[in-house]
Enzyme design. Sequence first.
Site, short mmCIF file in Angstrom:
data_model
loop_
_atom_site.label_atom_id
_atom_site.label_comp_id
_atom_site.label_asym_id
_atom_site.label_seq_id
_atom_site.Cartn_x
_atom_site.Cartn_y
_atom_site.Cartn_z
N SER A 152 0.64 -1.17 -0.08
CA SER A 152 0.05 0.01 -0.02
C SER A 152 0.78 1.24 -0.09
CB SER A 152 -0.97 0.15 1.24
OG SER A 152 -1.87 0.81 1.05
N ASN A 153 0.43 2.36 0.17
CA ASN A 153 1.01 3.54 0.63
C ASN A 153 0.49 4.71 1.49
OD1 ASN A 153 -0.97 5.41 -0.79
ND2 ASN A 153 -0.57 4.04 -2.52
N TYR A 154 1.05 5.69 1.60
CA TYR A 154 0.81 6.55 2.69
C TYR A 154 -0.55 7.45 2.43
CZ TYR A 154 5.36 5.66 4.89
OH TYR A 154 6.33 5.24 5.47
N ALA A 155 -1.02 7.35 1.48
CA ALA A 155 -2.32 8.24 1.05
C ALA A 155 -3.49 8.17 2.12
CB ALA A 155 -2.80 8.05 -0.31
N ALA A 203 -4.46 7.70 -4.56
CA ALA A 203 -3.06 6.93 -4.84
C ALA A 203 -3.31 5.49 -5.08
CB ALA A 203 -2.12 7.28 -3.38
#
Length: 406
Positions: free
Chosen positions: A209-212, A276
């Site tokens: 995943s990512n930080y969004a 994102a």
Amino acid sequence: MFSGKKILVGVCGGIAVYKICELVRELQRKNAIVRTMLTPDATRFVSPLTFESLTGAPAPVDLFQSYKNEIEHIELATWPDIVVVAPATATTIAKFAHGIADNLLTATFLATRKNVLIIPAMNTGMWENPATKDNIALLRSRGYTVVEPAYGRMASQREGVGVGRLPEYAVIVSHIFRNLWENKFLADVSVTITAGCTREKIDPVRFISNYASGKMGFALAEAAAAMGADVTLVHGPTHIDPPSGIKSLQVESAEAMFAATKANYPLNGVLIGAAAVSDFRPAKFSNRKLKKDEAEFSIPLVKNPDILFELKALKKKSVHVGFALETNDEIAYAKNKLKNKDLDLIVVNNPQDAGAGFSVDTNKVKILFANGEIIDVPLMNKLLLSVEILKNASTILKNQNAADGR
Ligand code: CTP
């Protein structure tokens, strides 16, 4: 959010009064100028002194005591941009519905020509009583906004849970924002927004995943709703609640986000890709938790659908808005994305700029248009930035429709 807006909070006598002290603070944190007035029964729960200390202004109760040589309820009726009655009790709602002006708050209600937002809180029996229901229906038929109370634990242990609690502060704040926002330039326009991150499962306990955080997309949804749009928000997992009163669909993977966005594609409306989206996902999902037995380990990845790119074929008259997060060569990369995804405008930011990027409430961006124009937007709150973006998208949509003679 409410910079310079004058909000008059009318406080009635219900147990939820204690929450209104914090609501006043919350509105002040959002830069509103807040004044209060109380019914005599409200003072049995909280002293006017509490509200006077919080607002630095008188918290009047008495209909017959004049303030600054003015007739109090007339001064209060004309001063605010909006009157918020919270908690609105069954008795005060009944008085509102039948034009009874027997205290300062009910007299101010009758006298004011400003928008009034009524936020009921009471026990479930009172809320469900046909008398209360009829009074609320009458007020709504006259154009007043009466917010639905929340479900949950009631003040009395005997009652347990039910409908009648004061809604969460965020819900109240969003109702105030939508009421104060007069320019409904997206009235009846469909706006679909993707927001937040996606999660691509590796095994039952791990994902990519990512930080969004979803904050930018949620702010866009809030602003679009205030402008009268018919909003659909398709968002990944987040730690913040989506705005209330809009169609909100939570998904996990990029493929699920693609399917939900396609199914809710806004015809002759606005599509905004604020999510994102993970560009890749593991080629295989392992049903069993992967073990660290091997000395070396790698996860083969395959490409996810590019939602904005794939949906450009559906575009027809709809306006497509993209976002680009770039750490270098922002303009060049953004121009490429604008062209490749056939966008009408793209909002580019650099997460390394102070006040921009994930998890913060502000952003500093440039907006690039398909006609080559570039606007440099200074650091601003994500909600106000959303207003800017939506105004631009709405202008493009209107121009397209005008060119088509719609
Ligand atoms: N986007 C999308 N679907 C994807 C990837 C991106 O809809 N699978 C959208 C984003 O929501 C954003 C825009 O495309 O509006 C640009 O996203 P970004 O991640 O910056 O660009 P990519 O095209 O993925 O390119 P790269 O990651 O290589 O910079």
